[in-house]
Design an enzyme around this catalytic site. Structure first.
Site, PDB file in Angstrom:
ATOM      1  N   ASP A 151       0.811  -1.219   0.000  1.00 36.20           N
ATOM      2  CA  ASP A 151       0.000   0.000   0.000  1.00 36.20           C
ATOM      3  C   ASP A 151       0.845   1.269   0.000  1.00 36.20           C
ATOM      4  OD1 ASP A 151       0.893  -0.591   2.579  1.00 36.20           O
ATOM      5  OD2 ASP A 151      -1.097  -0.868   3.418  1.00 36.20           O
ATOM      6  N   ASN A 208      -7.594  -4.164  14.322  1.00 34.42           N
ATOM      7  CA  ASN A 208      -8.979  -4.526  13.980  1.00 34.42           C
ATOM      8  C   ASN A 208      -9.015  -5.639  12.927  1.00 34.42           C
ATOM      9  OD1 ASN A 208      -8.082  -3.201  11.750  1.00 34.42           O
ATOM     10  ND2 ASN A 208      -9.619  -1.580  11.771  1.00 34.42           N
ATOM     11  N   HIS A 223      -7.172  -5.631  10.126  1.00 39.62           N
ATOM     12  CA  HIS A 223      -6.899  -5.209   8.748  1.00 39.62           C
ATOM     13  C   HIS A 223      -5.584  -5.782   8.239  1.00 39.62           C
ATOM     14  CE1 HIS A 223      -4.882  -1.322  10.385  1.00 39.62           C
ATOM     15  NE2 HIS A 223      -3.928  -2.060   9.868  1.00 39.62           N
ATOM     16  N   GLU A 272      -9.763  -2.551   5.514  1.00 34.06           N
ATOM     17  CA  GLU A 272     -10.375  -2.395   6.834  1.00 34.06           C
ATOM     18  C   GLU A 272     -11.628  -3.264   6.948  1.00 34.06           C
ATOM     19  OE1 GLU A 272      -9.031  -0.751   9.226  1.00 34.06           O
ATOM     20  OE2 GLU A 272      -7.575   0.513   8.207  1.00 34.06           O
TER      21      GLU A 272
HETATM   22  C1  F6R Z   1       1.547  -1.973   6.263  1.00 37.33           C
HETATM   23  C2  F6R Z   1       0.124  -2.241   6.332  1.00 37.33           C
HETATM   24  C3  F6R Z   1      -0.619  -2.433   7.610  1.00 37.33           C
HETATM   25  C4  F6R Z   1       0.194  -2.927   8.799  1.00 37.33           C
HETATM   26  C5  F6R Z   1      -0.683  -3.059  10.039  1.00 37.33           C
HETATM   27  C6  F6R Z   1       0.104  -3.472  11.265  1.00 37.33           C
HETATM   28  O1  F6R Z   1       1.988  -1.868   4.929  1.00 37.33           O
HETATM   29  O2  F6R Z   1      -0.455  -2.311   5.311  1.00 37.33           O
HETATM   30  O3  F6R Z   1      -1.697  -3.301   7.363  1.00 37.33           O
HETATM   31  O4  F6R Z   1       0.777  -4.149   8.491  1.00 37.33           O
HETATM   32  O5  F6R Z   1      -1.322  -1.839  10.305  1.00 37.33           O
HETATM   33  O6  F6R Z   1       0.953  -2.426  11.601  1.00 37.33           O
HETATM   34  P1  F6R Z   1       2.060  -2.556  12.744  1.00 37.33           P
HETATM   35  O7  F6R Z   1       3.065  -3.532  12.243  1.00 37.33           O
HETATM   36  O8  F6R Z   1       2.630  -1.167  12.854  1.00 37.33           O
HETATM   37  O9  F6R Z   1       1.353  -3.012  13.971  1.00 37.33           O
END
Ligand code: F6R
Length: 241
Positions: free
Chosen positions: A67, A136, A138, A143
């Site tokens: 992303d 959550n 995702h 989401e």
């Molecule tokens: C990152 C992404 C997100 C993260 C997720 C967990 O490219 O797309 O889905 O993998 O938010 O984030 P952390 O590792 O910071 O807990």
């Protein structure tokens, strides 16, 4: 689904880096799907260390990231391009022309998403997709929702995400309102998936995502249906199961 339990964050990072390193050794011209966020930072550090020791060669590797924020330049320190460069690309011998992220500066969302789906297809699909897990459930910017979005798409960030990101930007107005993300279909088509999770604050969602019902309300739950998923998680993240 295979679950590898590790002692702590560092152990998780080393074991996950081992799996990525094995992928690169088995298929030097592989396509890696990469993620940003805090969880993979340690494993990128480990990969850099092994590269510097001469144990890893990224020269034939292609990468596609999950992303990117819409509206941020690559030079912006909050862009995911900047993150990847800072944490991995500039420290290893990967060919920058073979590193791909959605084009955050493309204002036409349809074009940005179609182009990115085209890139993933043109490189022959993803051999190993790395994922972090949101609180959550995702994955990428997919989401909780009432259906699984398949291809790359543009998402409106929720007010709580905008508020949470506020601290990284000069002003509230400067916080991106949208992002481009691979869809669940892009992720599920990866030949292998590696999920990294750390910390007690993720214990509840680990239980829901990997041991609860498959539902778009918990996007990561779809991974239960993928034939080759490995979750590398530390004891704290697995404390709920
Ligand atoms: C990152 C992404 C997100 C993260 C997720 C967990 O490219 O797309 O889905 O993998 O938010 O984030 P952390 O590792 O910071 O807990």
């Amino acid at each position: 689904m295979k679950i590898i339990k590790t002692k702590d964050y560092q152990d998780m990072s080393r074991k996950a880096a081992n799996l990525i390193s094995a992928q690169i050794m088995m298929k030097p011209e592989c396509v890696l799907g990469l993620a940003t966020g805090s969880t993979p930072v340690g494993l990128y550090r480990q990969l850099v260390e092994w590269y510097q020791k001469g144990d890893l060669d990224f020269s034939k590797v292609t990468s596609v990231n999950l992303d990117e924020y819409k509206g941020l330049t690559r030079e912006n320190e909050q862009s995911y391009y900047y993150f990847m460069n800072d944490n991995l690309f500039q420290h290893v011998n990967i060919d920058k022309k073979r590193t791909h992220l959605p084009d955050g500066m493309e204002p036409d969302s349809d074009k940005a998403c179609t182009d990115y789906n085209g890139i993933i297809e043109a490189v022959g699909g993803i051999d190993l997709q790395l994922l972090g897990l949101g609180h959550n459930g995702h994955i990428g910017f997919n989401e909780p929702c009432d259906h699984f979005e398949l291809g790359t798409h543009c998402v409106d960030l929720t007010e709580s995400t905008i508020q949470a990101n506020r601290r990284f930007f000069e002003s509230y107005e400067a916080v991106p309102r949208q992002a481009y993300t691979m869809g669940i279909g892009n992720i599920m088509k990866a030949r292998k998936i590696l999920v990294v999770v750390s910390g007690e604050d993720k214990a509840e969602i680990v239980k829901k995502a990997f041991f609860g019902p498959v539902t778009p309300q918990v996007p990561a739950s779809i991974l239960q249906l993928h034939p080759d998923v490995c979750v590398v998680a530390d004891e704290a993240a697995l404390s709920g199961i």
